[in-house]
Design a protein around this motif. Structure first.
Motif, PDB file in Angstrom:
ATOM      1  N   GLY A   1       0.807  -1.220   0.000  1.00  0.00           N
ATOM      2  CA  GLY A   1       0.000   0.000   0.000  1.00  0.00           C
ATOM      3  C   GLY A   1       0.833   1.259   0.000  1.00  0.00           C
ATOM      4  O   GLY A   1       0.311   2.369   0.122  1.00  0.00           O
ATOM      5  N   ASN A   2       2.144   1.110  -0.160  1.00  0.00           N
ATOM      6  CA  ASN A   2       3.018   2.298  -0.073  1.00  0.00           C
ATOM      7  C   ASN A   2       3.401   2.782  -1.471  1.00  0.00           C
ATOM      8  O   ASN A   2       3.118   2.139  -2.473  1.00  0.00           O
ATOM      9  CB  ASN A   2       4.271   1.967   0.743  1.00  0.00           C
ATOM     10  N   ASP A   3       4.056   3.942  -1.506  1.00  0.00           N
ATOM     11  CA  ASP A   3       4.560   4.483  -2.773  1.00  0.00           C
ATOM     12  C   ASP A   3       5.851   3.744  -3.112  1.00  0.00           C
ATOM     13  O   ASP A   3       6.897   3.986  -2.502  1.00  0.00           O
ATOM     14  CB  ASP A   3       4.824   5.988  -2.627  1.00  0.00           C
ATOM     15  N   LEU A   4       5.770   2.851  -4.077  1.00  0.00           N
ATOM     16  CA  LEU A   4       6.925   1.997  -4.381  1.00  0.00           C
ATOM     17  C   LEU A   4       8.025   2.766  -5.102  1.00  0.00           C
ATOM     18  O   LEU A   4       9.152   2.286  -5.209  1.00  0.00           O
ATOM     19  CB  LEU A   4       6.478   0.800  -5.226  1.00  0.00           C
ATOM     20  N   ARG A   5       7.692   3.960  -5.574  1.00  0.00           N
ATOM     21  CA  ARG A   5       8.700   4.735  -6.301  1.00  0.00           C
ATOM     22  C   ARG A   5       9.565   5.545  -5.343  1.00  0.00           C
ATOM     23  O   ARG A   5      10.540   6.175  -5.741  1.00  0.00           O
ATOM     24  CB  ARG A   5       8.012   5.648  -7.318  1.00  0.00           C
ATOM     25  N   ASP A   6       9.153   5.548  -4.086  1.00  0.00           N
ATOM     26  CA  ASP A   6       9.884   6.333  -3.096  1.00  0.00           C
ATOM     27  C   ASP A   6       9.816   5.551  -1.785  1.00  0.00           C
ATOM     28  O   ASP A   6       9.042   5.874  -0.894  1.00  0.00           O
ATOM     29  CB  ASP A   6       9.228   7.715  -2.950  1.00  0.00           C
ATOM     30  N   MET A   7      10.637   4.518  -1.710  1.00  0.00           N
ATOM     31  CA  MET A   7      10.466   3.535  -0.640  1.00  0.00           C
ATOM     32  C   MET A   7      11.743   3.432   0.178  1.00  0.00           C
ATOM     33  O   MET A   7      12.832   3.302  -0.375  1.00  0.00           O
ATOM     34  CB  MET A   7      10.146   2.183  -1.296  1.00  0.00           C
ATOM     35  N   PRO A   8      11.636   3.470   1.510  1.00  0.00           N
ATOM     36  CA  PRO A   8      12.827   3.263   2.335  1.00  0.00           C
ATOM     37  C   PRO A   8      13.418   1.873   2.078  1.00  0.00           C
ATOM     38  O   PRO A   8      12.673   0.905   1.874  1.00  0.00           O
ATOM     39  CB  PRO A   8      12.302   3.352   3.769  1.00  0.00           C
ATOM     40  N   ALA A   9      14.743   1.769   2.104  1.00  0.00           N
ATOM     41  CA  ALA A   9      15.398   0.483   1.838  1.00  0.00           C
ATOM     42  C   ALA A   9      14.890  -0.592   2.802  1.00  0.00           C
ATOM     43  O   ALA A   9      14.694  -1.743   2.431  1.00  0.00           O
ATOM     44  CB  ALA A   9      16.917   0.644   1.964  1.00  0.00           C
ATOM     45  N   LYS A  10      14.675  -0.200   4.047  1.00  0.00           N
ATOM     46  CA  LYS A  10      14.229  -1.196   5.036  1.00  0.00           C
ATOM     47  C   LYS A  10      12.858  -1.763   4.674  1.00  0.00           C
ATOM     48  O   LYS A  10      12.598  -2.951   4.864  1.00  0.00           O
ATOM     49  CB  LYS A  10      14.191  -0.582   6.432  1.00  0.00           C
ATOM     50  N   ALA A  11      11.980  -0.911   4.183  1.00  0.00           N
ATOM     51  CA  ALA A  11      10.653  -1.409   3.784  1.00  0.00           C
ATOM     52  C   ALA A  11      10.795  -2.424   2.653  1.00  0.00           C
ATOM     53  O   ALA A  11      10.128  -3.463   2.640  1.00  0.00           O
ATOM     54  CB  ALA A  11       9.761  -0.241   3.356  1.00  0.00           C
ATOM     55  N   PHE A  12      11.685  -2.112   1.724  1.00  0.00           N
ATOM     56  CA  PHE A  12      11.915  -3.030   0.600  1.00  0.00           C
ATOM     57  C   PHE A  12      12.370  -4.403   1.100  1.00  0.00           C
ATOM     58  O   PHE A  12      11.933  -5.446   0.619  1.00  0.00           O
ATOM     59  CB  PHE A  12      12.949  -2.399  -0.349  1.00  0.00           C
ATOM     60  N   THR A  13      13.230  -4.403   2.139  1.00  0.00           N
ATOM     61  CA  THR A  13      13.751  -5.689   2.629  1.00  0.00           C
ATOM     62  C   THR A  13      12.738  -6.440   3.490  1.00  0.00           C
ATOM     63  O   THR A  13      12.972  -7.591   3.857  1.00  0.00           O
ATOM     64  CB  THR A  13      15.056  -5.504   3.432  1.00  0.00           C
ATOM     65  N   ILE A  14      11.632  -5.790   3.826  1.00  0.00           N
ATOM     66  CA  ILE A  14      10.538  -6.513   4.491  1.00  0.00           C
ATOM     67  C   ILE A  14       9.654  -7.190   3.443  1.00  0.00           C
ATOM     68  O   ILE A  14       9.426  -8.397   3.487  1.00  0.00           O
ATOM     69  CB  ILE A  14       9.704  -5.559   5.370  1.00  0.00           C
ATOM     70  N   ILE A  15       9.215  -6.395   2.476  1.00  0.00           N
ATOM     71  CA  ILE A  15       8.232  -6.937   1.518  1.00  0.00           C
ATOM     72  C   ILE A  15       8.855  -7.920   0.536  1.00  0.00           C
ATOM     73  O   ILE A  15       8.133  -8.634  -0.152  1.00  0.00           O
ATOM     74  CB  ILE A  15       7.520  -5.804   0.747  1.00  0.00           C
ATOM     75  N   ASN A  16      10.190  -7.966   0.489  1.00  0.00           N
ATOM     76  CA  ASN A  16      10.810  -8.892  -0.472  1.00  0.00           C
ATOM     77  C   ASN A  16      11.454 -10.109   0.187  1.00  0.00           C
ATOM     78  O   ASN A  16      12.271 -10.779  -0.431  1.00  0.00           O
ATOM     79  CB  ASN A  16      11.800  -8.159  -1.384  1.00  0.00           C
ATOM     80  N   ASN A  17      11.055 -10.403   1.436  1.00  0.00           N
ATOM     81  CA  ASN A  17      11.641 -11.572   2.105  1.00  0.00           C
ATOM     82  C   ASN A  17      10.915 -12.850   1.665  1.00  0.00           C
ATOM     83  O   ASN A  17       9.783 -13.104   2.080  1.00  0.00           O
ATOM     84  CB  ASN A  17      11.550 -11.414   3.620  1.00  0.00           C
ATOM     85  N   PRO A  18      11.571 -13.667   0.828  1.00  0.00           N
ATOM     86  CA  PRO A  18      10.864 -14.840   0.281  1.00  0.00           C
ATOM     87  C   PRO A  18      10.515 -15.880   1.342  1.00  0.00           C
ATOM     88  O   PRO A  18       9.551 -16.633   1.167  1.00  0.00           O
ATOM     89  CB  PRO A  18      11.862 -15.399  -0.744  1.00  0.00           C
ATOM     90  N   ALA A  19      11.268 -15.936   2.439  1.00  0.00           N
ATOM     91  CA  ALA A  19      10.962 -16.930   3.473  1.00  0.00           C
ATOM     92  C   ALA A  19       9.636 -16.606   4.162  1.00  0.00           C
ATOM     93  O   ALA A  19       8.922 -17.504   4.614  1.00  0.00           O
ATOM     94  CB  ALA A  19      12.092 -16.989   4.497  1.00  0.00           C
ATOM     95  N   ILE A  20       9.301 -15.307   4.231  1.00  0.00           N
ATOM     96  CA  ILE A  20       8.013 -14.904   4.814  1.00  0.00           C
ATOM     97  C   ILE A  20       6.903 -15.080   3.771  1.00  0.00           C
ATOM     98  O   ILE A  20       5.819 -15.600   4.079  1.00  0.00           O
ATOM     99  CB  ILE A  20       8.067 -13.441   5.301  1.00  0.00           C
ATOM    100  N   ILE A  21       7.172 -14.651   2.539  1.00  0.00           N
ATOM    101  CA  ILE A  21       6.143 -14.788   1.499  1.00  0.00           C
ATOM    102  C   ILE A  21       5.778 -16.262   1.301  1.00  0.00           C
ATOM    103  O   ILE A  21       4.630 -16.599   1.027  1.00  0.00           O
ATOM    104  CB  ILE A  21       6.622 -14.147   0.174  1.00  0.00           C
TER     105      ILE A  21
END
Ligand SMILES: *[C@@H]1O[C@H](CO)[C@@H](O)[C@H](O)[C@H]1NC(C)=O
Length: 503
Positions: A297-317
């Motif tokens: 739900g966030n602005d993916l074009r302006d995203m903190p690096a930490k947020a990126f490393t949350i939503i892209n964790n394949p072990a959680i997905i």
């Protein structure tokens, strides 16, 4: 033993068989991006297409985020055209909507749109109530793959399950009659016991009022928050619902989610800035483990690096996309816990079975101080038999931390800063990041791809207790893997792979 194998058989039947709506969609929880949380009514072709480029370039489509959803406020302010058809606002969508869906489809995305089962949408544009057939046909003509269907301005057609059911069923039938296979996401905020009938006509159903970017803060606008958080009959569901409120609301009926039909905990707030890193990690893991649709739900074009490393964790997905397709359930809730700044203090343990026999465990601390949390194997495996009767209780279990291999922040910064899609792809490849287009999660899990299993951090002995120190406003997210006993044929493999007579 009998229990284990009958459960496995049930799981197979569910996957091979049907959900009630039976349209073949959302066999695992749908994933994607929706503009609402970050942009509200500020929508446009440019927003959707620059975001889809970003989802692609960051490797997020290949992690499974493949729906791009346009929420409310896309419609012409003057309402329907002279033929009674909905029309887009041309200043926002100068090339119309079909061109957007064509573009998204060419990038491998699916296109989601929005309307309301009311005379108006929540932002007071023309709604679809009593126009279901016309509007379903428009959606099909525009190449729409998913409809988020809200409940504002319902003209009083609410108050009993059958009244709400029939109002939403009209659109479900109209979508089906178009011949296009359109995923239906109901959004009536949990009213009229939608968790008991949503699966008959839709692929997901919202269970609360709108989420807001807070982990525990109670707010009057999220109805019933102060009064009775677990009340499934909560009225005036509203907005401003915290992560804690939403998981408390779904807890009594989390088990209603099935392949093809899921309880929707609302879009994610990760990256929006109102929660801490640990709170966002807990929010994301709970949404994955509880099998909510996972819509960024966030602005993916302006995203903190930490947020990126949350939503892209394949072990959680991989918890979300596990083929077993059942939500984790809450096996323990303690309220004798230090209070946080909002007067909230509770800890939860959620547990759930996974297809390969592993067991997911989330220990979450909504209290004001770090907590020494404990849960016994007997409780973790309670769905297989109470009182320690579960056969699982007789084995030792390796404990894997699913956040252990989170992408380093520096890697995320390089990926986000890379000037071209090709350079981003090269960085992701170098980081050996997971690509579910290449290796679907079901296959990666079957093949024990190490990127999906975190890191072994300990062992719980047979009949023992799992102990974790969980920070205030944080969660520990674990995968328990059965350790083979001496002489077992399939060393280190999960319980379902072991020959029956060895259990
Ligand atoms: C993921 O794999 C697919 C199929 O091999 C490929 O087309 C795509 O470019 C890969 N994605 C990334 C981000 O490398």
């Amino acid at each position: 033993m009998a229990r284990i194998h009958s459960t496995a058989a049930t799981a197979t039947a569910i996957i091979a068989g049907v959900s009630a709506i039976n349209n073949g969609l959302a066999v695992t929880p749908p994933m994607g991006w929706n503009n609402w949380n970050a942009f509200g009514c500020d929508v446009s072709e440019e927003l959707l297409l620059t975001t889809s480029d970003q989802i692609l370039g960051l490797g997020l489509r290949d992690l499974g985020y493949d729906y791009v959803v346009l929420d409310d406020c896309w419609q012409d302010v003057n309402g329907r055209d002279k033929n009674g058809k909905l029309q887009p606002e041309l200043s926002k969508f100068p090339n119309g909507l079909r061109s957007i869906s064509d573009h998204l489809h060419s990038q491998g995305f699916k296109y989601g749109m929005y309307s309301s089962a009311g005379e108006m949408t929540c932002a007071r544009f023309a709604g679809s109530l009593d126009h279901e057939v016309d509007d379903a046909n428009s959606f099909a003509e525009w190449g729409v793959d998913m409809l988020k269907y809200d409940s504002c301005y319902h003209m009083g057609r609410v108050g009993t399950p059958s009244v709400s059911f029939n109002r939403f069923k009209t659109m479900s039938d109209a979508l089906r009659a178009t011949g296009s296979n359109i995923l239906l996401n109901l959004c009536n905020w949990g009213e009229d016991l939608v968790h008991t009938w949503g699966m008959s006509i839709s692929n997901s159903w919202r269970v609360t009022g709108d989420i807001y970017d807070s982990f525990t803060r109670p707010d009057d606008l999220c109805g019933c928050n102060q009064v009775s958080p677990g009340d499934v009959n909560c009225i005036a569901p509203g907005t401003h619902c915290s992560v804690l409120f939403i998981v408390n609301k779904v807890a009594p009926f989390a088990d209603r989610s099935i392949p093809g039909g899921w309880s929707d905990l609302d879009m994610l707030e990760v990256g929006q800035g109102g929660m801490t890193d640990e709170e966002y990690k807990a929010h994301f893991a709970l949404w994955a483990g509880l099998k909510s649709p996972l819509f960024l739900g966030n602005d993916l074009r302006d995203m903190p690096a930490k947020a990126f490393t949350i939503i892209n964790n394949p072990a959680i997905i991989a918890l979300s996309q596990d083929p077993h397709g059942r939500s984790m359930t809450r096996v323990r809730r303690d309220t004798d816990v230090a209070k946080d700044e909002w007067g909230v203090g509770e800890t939860h343990v959620w547990a759930g079975h996974l297809q390969n026999g592993d067991q997911a465990v989330i220990m979450v601390n909504f209290g004001g101080q770090d907590a020494d949390m404990e849960v016994s194997l007997a409780e973790i495996f309670i769905p297989f038999g109470p009182g320690g009767a579960a056969p699982h209780n007789k084995f030792d279990w390796a404990v894997h931390d699913l956040w252990a291999h989170r992408m380093p922040e520096s890697t995320a910064e390089s990926v986000l800063a890379a000037p071209s899609v090709a350079e981003r792809a090269a960085l992701l490849k170098k980081a050996n990041w997971y690509n579910a287009t290449e290796i679907p999660y079901a296959q990666g899990l079957r093949d024990e791809d190490p990127r999906l299993f975190g890191e072994k951090v300990g062992v719980v002995k047979a009949g023992g207790v799992l102990k974790q120190k969980v920070k205030s406003h944080a969660a520990t997210v674990l995968r328990l893997r059965r350790i083979a006993k001496d002489g077992e044929k399939f060393k280190g493999k999960s319980i379902d792979r072991v020959a029956k007579d060895e259990l």
